[in-house]
Design a protein around this motif. Structure first.
Motif, short mmCIF file in Angstrom:
data_model
loop_
_atom_site.label_atom_id
_atom_site.label_comp_id
_atom_site.label_asym_id
_atom_site.label_seq_id
_atom_site.Cartn_x
_atom_site.Cartn_y
_atom_site.Cartn_z
N PHE A 191 6.08 -6.32 -15.90
CA PHE A 191 6.91 -5.16 -15.60
C PHE A 191 7.25 -4.40 -16.87
N ASP A 199 11.70 1.65 -10.50
CA ASP A 199 11.80 1.02 -11.82
C ASP A 199 12.65 1.83 -12.80
N ALA A 222 14.51 -7.26 -13.88
CA ALA A 222 13.49 -6.89 -12.90
C ALA A 222 13.50 -7.87 -11.72
N MET A 272 14.96 -5.49 -9.04
CA MET A 272 13.74 -5.01 -8.40
C MET A 272 13.19 -6.02 -7.40
#
Length: 323
Positions: A279, A40, A265, A269
């Motif tokens: 997130f 992250d 994200a 991600m």
């Protein structure tokens, strides 16, 4: 569309002071190769590349995906990458083993109770619901001598156990969820995006039994870092400072724009839109400078848990830059 070098570099172990002055204007397309673990904290870098912020600053990054911190260290030490991103433990171990390498930026920090970004997880099938239940069980780390190695040692000590009380297995982060579900391991150490995936897997029935790199995080502690060799930092102070400036811009922009953060994200991600709603970027302090005291706390924990005999001094492992 961002083009990344998606190569797996085998793990292995193969800065002088950086000026506090603002970086001069770089020549267009100054190359910088970045070995990184998908986590992250790296989201702002990937976001900045897509937005063209690195190019605007005169940098041409190549992002090289690796399977763990020791692999990122190996890439930097061998010259395959210029800088690396990982938890602090791998670059610390590199310097302890004679590789002239220092950390120069911290990207993430943790503090209890609600700002932890690394977790210890078991499966429903394992029957383990707390740390004490791990005696004799199979637990996974992504690499020997990494953050998860320290995390397991430190958390097990809180229930009177040592790493010798469990069966330790090395398994890359992307493979751990399946291993938990199949019963090949009973517990693991993980972070996002892998943690979010585990929690959303109803069949796995993930149980969180610990959080935070160290059991005592009453004060914020750095959880990852950008690092380079001493020689590279000597020769590339302008590049390092410019990289920091671009990261700072991207971090602030994402913090100020929740929809943009969630969209990033999902894209980088690989989270579902639903998972992206919860997130958060894993940092408490905006400042990416590394204080000696932050590193010292990690070194003290390494000595306490038997990862190194000590004594160790934090000032030997990091360098501060002003951006």
């Amino acid at each position: 569309m961002i083009l990344f070098a998606r190569r797996t570099i085998l793990a292995g172990m193969a800065a002088a002071a950086v000026s506090g002055q603002a970086a001069p204007v770089l020549a267009d397309e100054t190359p910088i190769r970045v070995a990184y673990v998908l986590a992250d904290s790296m989201l702002p870098a990937l976001y900045a590349e897509e937005k063209g912020y690195f190019a605007q600053a005169g940098l041409k990054p190549e992002f090289i995906s690796v399977q763990g911190g020791p692999a990122a260290v190996s890439a930097v030490a061998s010259g395959e990458a210029d800088i690396g991103y990982a938890a602090p433990i791998p670059p610390i171990n590199a310097r302890l083993n004679g590789v002239p390498m220092k950390m120069f930026l911290q990207l993430g920090q943790e503090a209890t109770p609600d700002h932890t970004f690394i977790w210890l997880v078991t499966s429903k099938a394992s029957g383990v619901t707390d740390l004490a239940g791990l005696k004799g069980k199979k637990i996974a780390i992504n690499a020997n001598g990494g953050l998860c190695d320290l995390m397991w040692r430190d958390h097990l000590a809180t229930v009177g156990m040592s790493i010798e009380d469990v069966e330790l297995l090395v398994l890359p982060f992307p493979e751990q969820e399946a291993a938990l579900q199949l019963g090949n391991i009973d517990a693991t150490c993980t972070f996002n995006p892998f943690y979010a995936s585990m929690l959303s897997n109803a069949e796995l029935g993930a149980v969180t039994i610990g959080n935070g790199m160290l059991a005592d995080l009453s004060e914020p502690l750095m959880s990852d870092a950008i690092f380079a060799t001493d020689d590279w930092l000597d020769a590339n102070m302008a590049v390092a400072t410019t990289f920091a400036q671009v990261m700072d811009k991207a971090r602030k922009e994402l913090l100020a724009d929740r929809p943009a953060l969630e969209a990033a994200a999902v894209e980088f991600m690989e989270l579902t839109p639903e998972a992206a709603k919860s997130f958060n970027l894993p940092f408490i302090n905006q400042d990416m400078t590394i204080p000696d005291g932050e590193v010292q706390r990690i070194l003290d924990a390494m000595v306490k848990t038997g990862m190194h005999p000590g004594p160790l001094s934090g000032s030997d492992f990091s360098v501060a830059i002003k951006y």
